[in-house]
Design an enzyme around this catalytic site. Structure first.
Site, PDB file in Angstrom:
ATOM      1  N   CYS A 218       4.369 -14.312   0.463  1.00  0.00           N
ATOM      2  CA  CYS A 218       4.904 -12.977   0.153  1.00  0.00           C
ATOM      3  C   CYS A 218       5.752 -12.422   1.295  1.00  0.00           C
ATOM      4  O   CYS A 218       6.750 -11.739   1.045  1.00  0.00           O
ATOM      5  CB  CYS A 218       3.750 -12.032  -0.164  1.00  0.00           C
ATOM      6  SG  CYS A 218       2.430 -12.079   1.067  1.00  0.00           S
TER       7      CYS A 218
ATOM      8  N   GLU B 202      -7.427  -7.966   3.777  1.00  0.00           N
ATOM      9  CA  GLU B 202      -6.000  -7.764   4.037  1.00  0.00           C
ATOM     10  C   GLU B 202      -5.702  -6.269   4.031  1.00  0.00           C
ATOM     11  O   GLU B 202      -4.692  -5.816   3.495  1.00  0.00           O
ATOM     12  CB  GLU B 202      -5.135  -8.469   2.979  1.00  0.00           C
ATOM     13  CG  GLU B 202      -5.321  -9.977   2.935  1.00  0.00           C
ATOM     14  CD  GLU B 202      -4.232 -10.675   2.141  1.00  0.00           C
ATOM     15  OE1 GLU B 202      -3.512 -11.481   2.735  1.00  0.00           O
ATOM     16  OE2 GLU B 202      -4.094 -10.395   0.931  1.00  0.00           O
TER      17      GLU B 202
HETATM   18  O1  FUB Z   1      -1.447 -11.199  -3.645  1.00  0.00           O
HETATM   19  C1  FUB Z   1      -0.040 -11.296  -3.488  1.00  0.00           C
HETATM   20  C2  FUB Z   1       0.308 -11.071  -2.067  1.00  0.00           C
HETATM   21  O2  FUB Z   1      -0.376 -12.057  -1.300  1.00  0.00           O
HETATM   22  C3  FUB Z   1      -0.135  -9.750  -1.467  1.00  0.00           C
HETATM   23  O3  FUB Z   1       0.761  -8.719  -1.576  1.00  0.00           O
HETATM   24  C4  FUB Z   1      -0.367 -10.155  -0.063  1.00  0.00           C
HETATM   25  O4  FUB Z   1      -1.098  -9.230   0.685  1.00  0.00           O
HETATM   26  C5  FUB Z   1      -1.049 -11.473  -0.216  1.00  0.00           C
HETATM   27  O5  FUB Z   1      -2.396 -11.283  -0.547  1.00  0.00           O
HETATM   28 ZN    ZN Z   2       3.066 -10.513   2.703  1.00  0.00          ZN
END
Ligand code: FUB
Ligand code: ZN
Length: 605
Positions: free
Chosen positions: A391, A307
């Site tokens: 999120c 990510e």
């Molecule tokens: O891990 C919490 C949230 O979920 C992160 O900020 C996002 O990138 C996703 O991984």
């Molecule tokens: Zn997000």
């Protein structure tokens, strides 16, 4: 109950001023804008409701709090960090309530807050995953987002107190922060948050309560990184930005959202402590991110595997990750940098992200969201009502209602205009109160009228950002050409202002054909189309022959405002001989029938 003093709602009220300007909070900005008002209305009437329903009815996010509070029997359901979505949703509701009072919505959230408070443990701890699964396991694994959830709780609590005057959630947040402060810090336990976020939240809490220990804790947490404190069970130190002390960082690595929140926290700590210790690192990181790793849309974090970031110039289009939260994080960080330096290039990045990589995250209907924002699609990528990891929807629900905070800023002797939105506010300047009103059809037109009304005649500078995309502009002050200077990307009009003076600025907004750095392999032999801050794309629904689209030096462009298309957008027609292709703004793609999409289009010389 923790002892704390509320020092007022202002985020930037009590610090030694290191910043060159301070943003005007959205709660003091009235927006009445053809582009933004419908979007903000949709967030208030649809998106927030959708987020609450997801938390309350379609998933177990609120159930988890009820189980943790002993109000019902059950097991923990969902993902360990799900509490954070409830907090972000509350933060969004709070911001929305400021401009859209809604007693029913407020009562609904009050009830949720009662359950959250009831779940809190006697020692202040609050994360439903561990409360339900066994408190003996809490604070044993730094990848488990306990501080991330605490950070979002703090932010939500401050927002809700500021919007409603109710402090139940803030008291809850303070008790959790005090629990953390009692457990971790100099001479206590070491902790390196696997997901940064608490740092910026603690600085907010310091500003609201006046309790310096929250700032000290934020600073301490940042300083723990890069000292080999942790054997990370998964990924690498680079993923967690734990390879070097933060002040020594030269290159970005790892998870894009965590990085952005950390950089924002570093800027906040620097501002609040009045120290420039992190500014060198931030300059280097900004050059690295913006110069080598950012998409045209302001998207960052190209890889789905972490990510986040890979190597420089690795910017695939169809496989682009570009998480919506990462673009929101870019806006947060760049606003802080703009505050420090008073340099318009940071506001340029804010603008690029907001109009492209952030807005693409939400459908026009307000109830569908992108998590991943690719720059090309074969037709299978669509917004969804929610995600297991949600999120992005919850982040949009709190970012958009506060977008007014990015328009104006003030400093001792200057009023800054960073975004062009029909809106008004009144600010306190050394010479007294000054009202500013903007009228514009931005982003479809580059004409902006700004009316200045000081309470009494006064000397100050009006600093109007000249957007980085703009090559030519003209302006007049009450119809006259005043001589002015341009400094750090701002048109600086310094004079004695009297009532009702009008500045008319006109930024030329032609269609621009954009070429990527040749080191971006994915874009070799391609071009993209922009107009003003807006990145355009081709969608199959307008262009059945999308696979054959080619731009060339002989392509002729024309633009048209289509009132009934996609909520009213400026479209671009590209004509090359007999072939015509129609471009729409990237942020509104995937709001009609499914099909292919592309931003970067083949180019022949
Ligand atoms: O891990 C919490 C949230 O979920 C992160 O900020 C996002 O990138 C996703 O991984
Ligand atoms: Zn997000």
């Amino acid at each position: 109950m923790a002892a704390f003093v509320f020092c007022g709602g202002s985020l930037y009220a009590q610090d030694r001023v290191l910043e060159s300007n301070l943003p005007v909070d959205f709660s003091r900005v009235a927006i009445n804008d053809a582009f933004w008002t419908p979007k903000l209305d949709t967030v208030a009437s649809v998106s927030l409701d959708a987020c609450i329903n997801q938390c309350e009815k379609h998933t177990a996010r609120i159930d988890n709090f009820e189980v943790a509070a002993g109000l019902k029997q059950g097991v923990f359901k969902g993902i360990f960090y799900d509490d954070s979505d409830v907090y972000k949703m509350i933060e969004g509701v709070a911001y929305s309530l400021v401009n859209n009072p809604n007693a029913e919505l407020e009562a609904r959230v009050d009830r949720i807050i009662d359950v959250i408070a009831a779940a809190q443990q006697p020692d202040g701890y609050l994360m439903t995953y561990y409360i339900i699964n066994g408190l003996d396991k809490r604070w044993t694994d730094m990848t488990m987002h306990e501080m991330y959830c605490a950070g979002h709780l703090i932010e939500a609590a401050i927002a809700y107190r500021n919007a409603t005057g109710k402090d139940k959630l803030l008291k809850t947040a303070v008790r959790f922060a005090d629990h953390i402060d009692a457990t971790f810090g100099e001479g206590k336990r070491v902790w390196v948050p696997g997901h940064q976020e608490i740092e910026l939240a603690l600085v907010k809490l310091y500003r609201v309560t006046g309790q310096k220990r929250y700032l000290t804790l934020a600073h301490w947490l940042l300083e723990q990184r890069g000292h080999d404190h942790v054997k990370w069970p998964i990924q690498s130190k680079g993923y967690f930005m734990d390879e070097y002390p933060v002040r020594d960082l030269k290159y970005i690595s790892g998870h894009a959202v965590r990085d952005m929140y950390m950089f924002t926290g570093m800027a906040d700590v620097a501002a609040a402590t009045g120290s420039d210790e992190y500014l060198g690192a931030m300059n280097r990181l900004w050059d690295d991110v913006v110069g080598t790793r950012m998409y045209l849309t302001g998207g960052i974090g190209s890889s789905r595997f972490n990510e986040g970031f890979t190597e420089q110039y690795d910017l695939p289009n169809e496989d682009a990750y570009c998480e919506t939260c990462a673009s929101i994080g870019m806006v947060l960080w760049n606003q802080r940098l703009n505050m420090f330096k008073g340099d318009a290039r940071y506001a340029d990045i804010m603008e690029r992200c907001i109009y492209n990589g952030v807005l693409s995250g939400i459908s026009l209907s307000g109830d569908r969201f992108f998590y991943v924002n690719p720059l090309e699609s074969k037709g299978g990528h669509h917004r969804r009502p929610w995600y297991g990891t949600a999120c992005c929807p919850s982040n949009l629900s709190r970012f958009l209602p506060s977008v007014g905070s990015y328009i104006y800023a003030v400093s001792d002797n200057a009023l800054w205009v960073n975004m062009f939105v029909s809106s008004s506010t009144e600010v306190d300047m050394a010479c007294g109160k000054v009202r500013i009103e903007q009228t514009t059809h931005y982003p479809w037109s580059g004409d902006v009228n700004i009316r200045i009304t000081p309470q009494r005649k006064g000397d100050f500078a009006l600093k109007i950002r000249i957007p980085g995309w703009c090559r030519n502009y003209s302006y007049s002050v009450d119809g006259c050409n005043l001589s002015t200077e341009v400094k750090d990307g701002y048109l600086v009009i310094e004079k004695t202002w009297k009532k009702d003076e009008t500045v008319a600025v006109s930024f030329d907004m032609p269609v621009e054909v954009v070429q990527a750095d040749p080191r971006v392999k994915a874009d070799v032999g391609k071009r993209a189309v922009m107009r003003g801050p807006i990145v355009y794309c081709l969608e199959q629904v307008d262009n059945p022959q999308i696979d054959d689209a080619v731009l060339g030096p002989d392509t002729e462009f024309s633009t048209c405002f289509e009132e009934s298309l996609l909520g009213g957008v400026q479209t671009i027609e590209a004509r090359r001989g007999e072939r015509v292709f129609k471009f729409i703004p990237y942020h509104v793609w995937d709001n009609r029938e499914a099909g292919k999409m592309k931003v970067w289009v083949d180019y022949v010389k």
